[in-house]
Scaffold this motif. Sequence first.
Motif, PDB file in Angstrom:
ATOM      1  N   HIS A  86      35.772  43.018  44.274  1.00 20.47           N
ATOM      2  CA  HIS A  86      36.454  43.777  45.328  1.00 20.47           C
ATOM      3  C   HIS A  86      36.156  43.191  46.712  1.00 20.47           C
ATOM      4  CE1 HIS A  86      37.729  46.904  42.505  1.00 20.47           C
ATOM      5  NE2 HIS A  86      36.527  46.763  41.942  1.00 20.47           N
ATOM      6  N   LYS A 123      38.360  40.113  47.115  1.00 23.10           N
ATOM      7  CA  LYS A 123      39.727  40.506  47.461  1.00 23.10           C
ATOM      8  C   LYS A 123      39.833  40.861  48.946  1.00 23.10           C
ATOM      9  CE  LYS A 123      41.746  43.353  44.458  1.00 23.10           C
ATOM     10  NZ  LYS A 123      41.887  44.445  43.442  1.00 23.10           N
ATOM     11  N   VAL A 143      44.807  36.253  44.690  1.00 21.71           N
ATOM     12  CA  VAL A 143      44.303  36.515  46.032  1.00 21.71           C
ATOM     13  C   VAL A 143      44.220  35.185  46.780  1.00 21.71           C
ATOM     14  CG1 VAL A 143      42.327  37.344  47.376  1.00 21.71           C
ATOM     15  CG2 VAL A 143      42.960  38.491  45.234  1.00 21.71           C
TER      16      VAL A 143
END
Length: 450
Positions: free
Chosen positions: A338, A341, A380
């Motif tokens: 996370h 990202k 990403v």
Amino acid sequence: MRIEFLGGVGTVTGSKYLLEHDGRRLLVDCGLFQGLKQLRLRNWEPLPIKASDIDAVLLTHAHIDHSGFVPRLVKLGFKGPVFCSGATRDLCELLLPDSGRLQEEEADFANRHGHSKHKPALPLYTQEEASAALKRFEAIPFDEEQSPWPGWSWRLKRAGHILGAASVHISWTGGSILFSGDLGRSDDLVMRPPESPEQADYVVVESTYGDRLHRDVDALMVLADVVNRTAARGGVVVIPSFAVGRAQTLLHCIHLLKQARRIPDMPVYLNSPMAADATRIFRHHLDEHRLSAEQCAAMSKHVTIVNTVEESKRLNTLTFPSIIVSASGMATGGRVLHHLKAYAPEARNTILFAGFQAAGTRGATLVGGSESVKIHGAYVPVRAEVANLDTFSAHADREQLLAWLGGLRAPKRVFVTHGEPVAADALRLAIEERHGWPVTVPEYLESRKL
């Protein structure tokens, strides 16, 4: 005696070596395959032997590529003991339930967002199953011969690398074999060097860094350079890190740099409750590393430990120079995904790896210079600086491996394992040229009579 190579060959993951002699079967290491999909799929394939037919497991250390298949083995019917050092047992009590939890979370995420081909996606094992498997663990001391069965004995010797890491010497009526396990470095910043090997007829040696030497550079200086230039850009340093060993080394080094005012006094977040627990375990095993109890306490004194999911999510909105240390070390899963990202798309930030990145992992993709990386089913963009401080690797390099082997008289054969194909073959050639011993790089599922 017969040995079968069930993992840790052609790759640095999935270490499993099956020994069979006089009606007994011992599995040395029981690791998960990681990285390339074709390797990860092996975790789901049936073993060439019934799990219930294996009498015992003997672990060299706690890293998931050496211990992470134990809960799956128990789920498949294994009912024997799992022998290991005390620190390995302590660390597995953290690592294995966490591995199960991550697999549950990833399966749930895949099912909710529909990015898995499996309907439904399932975990290899659950957190509850991993916790239940820990009841089979039995700690054994270093340097004491264990004789669990007639005609068998084994002994653990310290291998450096991480807390509890061991080389394993196994004897049977008529022969002996030595497993190096993952060998640490003689110049490691935190761990003590590996102990000299015990003479054996056969040797199984790792080759993670079998084709290269560690650079002769000041690790603290290189780390300071990365942090300082990121801070100057107003960015965030995201460090994917192994929760056991690497996270503690990094926190110790960051503390030293701050203490010497070589980097700004910027916030440091440890987004891995397991790494925080592992840091406490360091204080219980002071004889295995170079740090004092005071240094163990100091490394996390000014670090914010992130525990909850809500706290973790807030880290993705930082607007000031900061350092985030979060598992996993090769970005294969966990909370660090996370953070990648959130911060990989911005050029002011840095994604900083600190060690070997296995083929097929996101870490290898990023270090290789890819302009995007696939996370949770979507690509990403990567505009952040990507760096890899391989000077922080906890593995011995080629010369250190050769020096460790040099403590032996000529064995009948050396098996080179736990390395990518180029690294393993390079070490094979180096051993043949340096020591003149017969060397084999075994294939997956290859079987040999010793």
